[in-house]
Enzyme design. Structure first.
Site, PDB file in Angstrom:
ATOM      1  N   GLU A  19      85.799 -95.569  57.252  1.00  0.00           N
ATOM      2  CA  GLU A  19      84.565 -95.879  57.972  1.00  0.00           C
ATOM      3  C   GLU A  19      83.626 -94.681  58.105  1.00  0.00           C
ATOM      4  O   GLU A  19      83.455 -94.123  59.206  1.00  0.00           O
ATOM      5  CB  GLU A  19      84.897 -96.468  59.350  1.00  0.00           C
ATOM      6  CG  GLU A  19      85.714 -97.739  59.255  1.00  0.00           C
ATOM      7  CD  GLU A  19      86.004 -98.379  60.606  1.00  0.00           C
ATOM      8  OE1 GLU A  19      85.783 -97.752  61.647  1.00  0.00           O
ATOM      9  OE2 GLU A  19      86.473 -99.539  60.613  1.00  0.00           O
TER      10      GLU A  19
ATOM     11  N   GLU B 179      90.250-104.072  57.040  1.00  0.00           N
ATOM     12  CA  GLU B 179      90.515-104.233  58.475  1.00  0.00           C
ATOM     13  C   GLU B 179      89.793-105.482  58.953  1.00  0.00           C
ATOM     14  O   GLU B 179      88.632-105.708  58.621  1.00  0.00           O
ATOM     15  CB  GLU B 179      89.967-103.067  59.314  1.00  0.00           C
ATOM     16  CG  GLU B 179      90.784-101.821  59.291  1.00  0.00           C
ATOM     17  CD  GLU B 179      90.208-100.724  60.196  1.00  0.00           C
ATOM     18  OE1 GLU B 179      89.518-101.042  61.192  1.00  0.00           O
ATOM     19  OE2 GLU B 179      90.451 -99.554  59.879  1.00  0.00           O
TER      20      GLU B 179
HETATM   21  O1  IFM Z   1      90.570 -99.070  66.108  1.00  0.00           O
HETATM   22  C1  IFM Z   1      89.515 -99.060  65.197  1.00  0.00           C
HETATM   23  C2  IFM Z   1      89.911 -98.342  63.935  1.00  0.00           C
HETATM   24  O2  IFM Z   1      90.302 -97.037  64.183  1.00  0.00           O
HETATM   25  C3  IFM Z   1      88.774 -98.315  62.954  1.00  0.00           C
HETATM   26  N1  IFM Z   1      88.203 -99.611  62.760  1.00  0.00           N
HETATM   27  C4  IFM Z   1      87.891-100.392  63.926  1.00  0.00           C
HETATM   28  C5  IFM Z   1      89.082-100.459  64.847  1.00  0.00           C
HETATM   29  C6  IFM Z   1      88.741-101.303  66.092  1.00  0.00           C
HETATM   30  O3  IFM Z   1      87.704-100.730  66.817  1.00  0.00           O
END
Ligand code: IFM
Length: 437
Positions: A167, A351
């Site tokens: 990210e 994710e």
């Molecule tokens: O917990 C985070 C993760 O570290 C990165 N992506 C989003 C998740 C939820 O906020």
């Protein structure tokens, strides 16, 4: 659950993700201090000042955690390697215990038939590098390349897939413009530098991994659908700018050798010297792109300095994070990334999941509904012709949700942060049953 493995193409990969600082426990095994430790020590930054000292104690309990992942019927496990655990000073002396830990961890995945899906950096910047300006420093990409060489020189031979950075928007914008994550800056110049340097670091790390003989290398970006607050041209422009710096900036650098004009209207005067000469490095060829997707934001124009907009409360049902549930956004982004950028390169959802106020024994039906709806969106994208190859649940375990501490529960497995006992939730059992069909 209203999905089953057999609804997806043969070989479609199901995985669950975690990250090092969020679960391992950074007070063990010789890990160095990270900028999250110091950020959390500063009042007002993190709920109750909580940090990752113990987290889920995964450092000692990884075998149990990987048993849980394998027991769910997953094909892969997406994990990250902590820079501060491997190189406590960020450079120089290697912490052999740290390397040994990741070595054991990868072998333990392979023993359980879980494909090791590595991320090099999920935000544990070693404090000595933060002291040198962190991602603002133009030497960071070189130091990151050195870290890549050390960690992948040890475990790269057994890694199924790897991405340098989780990210980049969070590393750049959230941490340097909004100040919500470490290092907690609110500075447009720092933002422009960090956003560019993180992509440069990505490109250099990909080249290091290729030179090590690794394959299946990708980039993982996060996406939020930008919904204009109304039908006015001003709202449309505000949402387009949000979309520009959130969803388009990094892909544009990775695939188009440029940054979006609408974003450069604000950032260009602050970019590091020579930035437009760096795209050859940034564009080291990729084998896949991963999308992290959770929600949408409703965007309204305002009279503040650039970017002159704000987020407003939306009407849709919300998760424990206060995030609207908007599965159509996932289908939108899978199509957008495929059609506008990657054009045939395999995509993965790296994710997706939700935080819910879970207690042991109380079924987490909202999570089951959320996952069902997003998996249906993923299936629709496949039907649209998107080359989607896998889907990853965030997260295997309840964990440290950064500035929100341990309160927000994203796990398929409940963690009691007093006793560290793990208890699979109803969603864990629902996913296991769906994957067996
Ligand atoms: O917990 C985070 C993760 O570290 C990165 N992506 C989003 C998740 C939820 O906020």
């Amino acid at each position: 659950m209203d999905f089953k493995r057999s609804d997806f193409p043969d070989g479609f990969l199901f995985a669950a993700a975690t990250s090092s600082y969020q679960i391992e426990g950074h007070s063990f095994g010789g890990a160095g201090k990270t900028h999250w430790d110091t950020f959390a020590q500063t009042p007002g930054n993190v709920v109750r000042g909580e940090n990752g000292d113990i987290a889920c104690d995964h450092y000692h309990r990884f075998a149990e955690d990987l048993d849980l992942a394998a027991g769910m019927g997953l094909d892969g496990y997406r994990f990250s390697t902590s820079w501060a655990r491997v190189l406590p000073e960020g450079r120089g002396t290697v912490n052999q215990d740290g390397l040994d830990f990741y070595d054991r961890l990868v072998d333990a995945m392979l023993e359980r038939n879980l494909k090791p899906m590595a991320t090099l950096y999920h935000w544990e910047l070693p404090v000595p590098l933060a002291d040198l300006g962190g991602w603002r420093n133009p030497d960071m990409p070189n130091w990151f390349a050195d870290f890549t060489q050390v960690i992948m020189g040890r475990i790269g031979d057994r890694i199924y897939s790897a991405a340098p950075v989780n990210e980049p928007w969070c590393v750049g914008w959230l941490s340097h413009f909004l100040g919500h994550h470490a290092p907690g800056l609110r500075d447009i110049r720092a933002t422009a530098h960090a956003m560019h340097h993180i992509l440069l670091a990505h490109g250099q790390a990909i080249s290091v991994m290729r030179d090590l003989g690794m394959s299946n290398l990708g980039a993982v970006c996060n996406f939020e659908y930008a919904q204009p607050v109304d039908e006015s041209p001003e709202a449309a422009k505000a949402a387009a700018l949000y979309d520009g710096y959130y969803n388009q900036f990094f892909l544009s650098g990775l695939f188009k050798s440029r940054y979006p004009d609408i974003v450069m209207e604000g950032l260009e005067p602050h970019m590091p010297r020579g930035w437009d000469q760096d795209f050859k490095t940034i564009q080291a060829p990729l084998d896949w792109v991963g999308l992290n997707y959770y929600t949408r934001k409703v965007i309204a124009p305002d009279n503040s300095p650039w970017p002159s907009h704000t987020e407003v409360d939306g009407p849709l049902p919300k998760t424990q994070m206060g995030w609207e549930v908007y599965p159509d956004g996932l289908r939108h982004f899978l199509n957008m990334v495929h059609n506008e950028y990657t054009k045939g390169l395999p995509l993965l959802v790296t994710e997706n999941g939700m935080a819910n106020e879970d207690t042991v024994g109380q079924p987490d039906q909202p999570r089951i509904d959320y996952l069902e709806a997003h998996l249906a969106a993923a299936k629709s994208a496949l039907a649209d012709g998107v080359p989607l190859r896998g889907y990853t649940f965030w997260s295997l375990l309840d964990n440290y949700e950064w500035a929100l501490g341990y309160e927000k529960r994203f796990g398929l497995v409940h963690v009691d942060f007093e006793t560290l006992e793990r208890t699979p939730k109803a969603s864990y059992h629902a996913v296991s049953a769906a994957l067996a069909q």
